[in-house]
Write an enzyme that holds these catalytic residues in place. Structure first.
Site, PDB file in Angstrom:
ATOM      1  N   ASN A 214      91.257 -26.029   0.964  1.00 16.87           N
ATOM      2  CA  ASN A 214      91.960 -27.017   0.135  1.00 16.87           C
ATOM      3  C   ASN A 214      90.958 -28.068  -0.311  1.00 16.87           C
ATOM      4  OD1 ASN A 214      91.988 -29.372   2.039  1.00 16.87           O
ATOM      5  ND2 ASN A 214      92.991 -27.842   3.320  1.00 16.87           N
ATOM      6  N   LYS A 293      83.024  -7.400   2.266  1.00 17.84           N
ATOM      7  CA  LYS A 293      83.629  -7.931   1.052  1.00 17.84           C
ATOM      8  C   LYS A 293      84.693  -6.943   0.546  1.00 17.84           C
ATOM      9  CE  LYS A 293      82.392  -9.410  -3.573  1.00 17.84           C
ATOM     10  NZ  LYS A 293      81.363  -9.403  -4.605  1.00 17.84           N
ATOM     11  N   PRO A 309      97.879 -22.996  14.776  1.00 12.62           N
ATOM     12  CA  PRO A 309      98.398 -23.999  15.715  1.00 12.62           C
ATOM     13  C   PRO A 309      98.421 -25.363  15.034  1.00 12.62           C
ATOM     14  CG  PRO A 309      96.106 -23.472  16.203  1.00 12.62           C
ATOM     15  CD  PRO A 309      96.547 -22.520  15.117  1.00 12.62           C
ATOM     16  N   PHE A 327      97.974 -38.381  10.191  1.00  9.17           N
ATOM     17  CA  PHE A 327      97.974 -38.653   8.748  1.00  9.17           C
ATOM     18  C   PHE A 327      99.018 -37.783   8.094  1.00  9.17           C
ATOM     19  CE2 PHE A 327      94.504 -41.349   7.100  1.00  9.17           C
ATOM     20  CZ  PHE A 327      94.057 -41.802   8.328  1.00  9.17           C
ATOM     21  N   LYS A 341     107.924 -37.053  10.357  1.00 14.07           N
ATOM     22  CA  LYS A 341     106.751 -36.366  10.933  1.00 14.07           C
ATOM     23  C   LYS A 341     106.248 -37.127  12.160  1.00 14.07           C
ATOM     24  CE  LYS A 341     104.408 -34.162   7.918  1.00 14.07           C
ATOM     25  NZ  LYS A 341     103.590 -33.867   6.750  1.00 14.07           N
ATOM     26  N   LYS A 345     106.206 -35.333  15.764  1.00 16.04           N
ATOM     27  CA  LYS A 345     104.944 -35.079  16.479  1.00 16.04           C
ATOM     28  C   LYS A 345     104.703 -36.095  17.598  1.00 16.04           C
ATOM     29  CE  LYS A 345     102.754 -32.619  12.629  1.00 16.04           C
ATOM     30  NZ  LYS A 345     101.517 -32.083  12.044  1.00 16.04           N
TER      31      LYS A 345
HETATM   32  O1  C5P Z   1     100.156 -30.831   7.564  1.00 17.69           O
HETATM   33  P1  C5P Z   1     100.943 -32.002   8.091  1.00 17.69           P
HETATM   34  O2  C5P Z   1     101.502 -32.869   7.015  1.00 17.69           O
HETATM   35  O3  C5P Z   1     101.911 -31.655   9.193  1.00 17.69           O
HETATM   36  O4  C5P Z   1      99.802 -32.935   8.779  1.00 17.69           O
HETATM   37  C1  C5P Z   1     100.162 -34.097   9.476  1.00 17.69           C
HETATM   38  C2  C5P Z   1      99.137 -34.371  10.531  1.00 17.69           C
HETATM   39  O5  C5P Z   1      99.010 -33.268  11.403  1.00 17.69           O
HETATM   40  C3  C5P Z   1      97.733 -34.662  10.038  1.00 17.69           C
HETATM   41  O6  C5P Z   1      97.248 -35.718  10.844  1.00 17.69           O
HETATM   42  C4  C5P Z   1      96.960 -33.384  10.287  1.00 17.69           C
HETATM   43  O7  C5P Z   1      95.593 -33.638  10.583  1.00 17.69           O
HETATM   44  C5  C5P Z   1      97.684 -32.803  11.499  1.00 17.69           C
HETATM   45  N1  C5P Z   1      97.731 -31.326  11.532  1.00 17.69           N
HETATM   46  C6  C5P Z   1      97.074 -30.656  12.540  1.00 17.69           C
HETATM   47  N2  C5P Z   1      97.149 -29.290  12.608  1.00 17.69           N
HETATM   48  C7  C5P Z   1      97.850 -28.585  11.703  1.00 17.69           C
HETATM   49  C8  C5P Z   1      98.507 -29.267  10.652  1.00 17.69           C
HETATM   50  C9  C5P Z   1      98.425 -30.645  10.602  1.00 17.69           C
HETATM   51  O8  C5P Z   1      96.432 -31.285  13.386  1.00 17.69           O
HETATM   52  N3  C5P Z   1      97.891 -27.279  11.804  1.00 17.69           N
END
Ligand code: C5P
Length: 403
Positions: A214, A293, A309, A327, A341, A345
């Protein structure tokens, strides 16, 4: 001292230049400091003026340059006291072997050495000399004495030298010296705290040459690592692929995919007090990446993806988690989705921004969401935003860890 300096006036740096070829690089350092709002007063030794003319520093700093203890431009003939008193920080760069000797023994036989003995602000020195001069045992003894006296020795770096030899003795680059000066002025709100930051995108392999990633630049995560380091923390940065250089003094671990990022974070987390998860982690990875490839087949390609994960949720869910900062970049309903979120989390602090604001840009506008509510950090360069986030994190971290 620097930490208590009055924030309403520019910080004053006294730049002491001694005799060395690297003196020319301090012209660039002066420019960087002035451009970033510092007041710079240059004091040169006689030897330094053999390398760069005082007029160069005068033009760049906008202030007269002093070299002489007996300069009649200072009314009371006390240049060594007056110039030093106005300074929030003294940096001697380049610092020659002779000047290190003088400093280590308290010599006061010219303007610069005298004002260093009469200072009441932090003193930093950036040595620059031939590698054998640097290794010379008396020089090393002097450097150790200076360290014992609480003087910060910046560098030197290893590499090519003006004399044609290669080794330790090169002065740190002006950009690095500038960063270290900035760091010295930041309040040490995370002194002794161990901070782990994830930053950048992840890269999930499809085959030997392709992958899914990304456009995250890593700028925000790197700015936070730098701000935490400036605040006195010891910082480890787990970084996905980016074009950025690690901030000076930060330990960096390079990773590629989300699972590798989780492995790096897991191995560091027991040594972590504050975990700041800025990385834009891919939610999925291809189930069976090809070692070779992939060839065009003339028909559609179907890839199967498995879920990655969630690194932050894993860390926040530990029995004894570090203080976790997440974030969230959202394209709509920013505050509502971000707060959901944060609760899901189990994060004490979440930093929310609009997707279109956050990715790749040099500045950012964010909202801080915590148990006390929400507040806005208005648009500013990412480094300024990072400093404000670190300051807020430090305040909350202390609240959570009250003895
Ligand atoms: O992708 P998402 O909006 O859920 O991301 C929110 C937070 O979770 C961010 O701080 C990102 O670094 C973390 N994250 C992570 N592992 C993932 C997806 C997101 O640590 N697989």
């Amino acid at each position: 001292m620097a930490e208590a300096a009055n924030p309403s006036r520019p910080q004053r740096v006294l730049l002491g230049v001694t005799g060395g070829v690297a003196a020319y690089k301090c012209a660039e350092l002066t420019r960087l400091l002035v451009k970033n709002g510092y007041d710079v007063q240059v004091v040169m030794t006689e030897a330094a003026t053999r390398f760069v003319a005082p007029a160069t520093f005068q033009a760049l700093s906008g202030r007269p340059v002093f070299t002489d203890l007996w300069d009649s431009r200072v009314d009371n003939h006390m240049a060594h006291i007056d110039l030093g008193r106005g300074a929030d920080l003294i940096l001697v760069a380049p610092a020659s072997a002779d000047f290190l000797f003088k400093l280590a023994h308290g010599a006061a036989d010219d303007l610069l050495s005298t004002l260093c003995t009469a200072r009441d602000c932090p003193l930093l020195v950036a040595p620059a000399m031939n590698r054998q001069m640097w290794d010379n045992p008396p020089n090393q003894r002097n450097v150790n004495l200076l360290r014992q006296d609480g003087i910060a020795i910046l560098g030197p770096d290893a590499g090519e030298q003006a004399c044609g030899e290669t080794g330790f003795g090169r002065m740190l680059e002006p950009e690095v010296l500038f960063e270290l000066i900035e760091a010295t002025f930041q309040p040490k709100v995370l002194r002794g705290v161990r901070v782990l930051v994830t930053a950048g995108p992840t890269f999930e392999r499809i085959d030997a040459v392709r992958g899914i990633t990304n456009p995250s630049s890593g700028k925000m995560g790197y700015a936070l690592a730098k701000a935490a380091m400036e605040a006195g923390a010891s910082v480890t940065l787990v970084s996905g692929p980016t074009a950025l250089a690690a901030p000076f003094g930060v330990k960096r671990i390079d990773v590629e995919g989300a699972r590798q990022m989780l492995a790096a974070v897991t191995s560091e987390v027991s040594k972590t007090d504050v975990f700041i998860s800025v990385a834009a982690v891919a939610d999925y990875h291809p189930v069976s990446p090809s070692e070779q490839k992939l060839k065009k087949t003339g028909s559609n390609l179907v890839l199967e993806f498995a879920q990655n994960p969630d690194i932050l949720a894993t860390v926040a869910g530990l029995a004894e988690p570090p203080f976790c900062v997440g974030f969230a970049a959202e394209s709509e309903n920013l505050l509502e989705y971000a707060e959901q979120k944060r609760r899901r989390k189990k994060l004490p602090l979440l930093v929310a921004n609009q997707v279109q604001d956050a990715i790749g840009a040099d500045d950012n506008e964010v909202h801080l969401l915590d148990d006390h509510g929400q507040h806005l950090l208005p648009r500013a360069p990412k480094q300024a935003i990072a400093r404000a986030i670190i300051s807020h994190t430090a305040k909350l971290y202390r609240e959570y860890h009250k003895p």
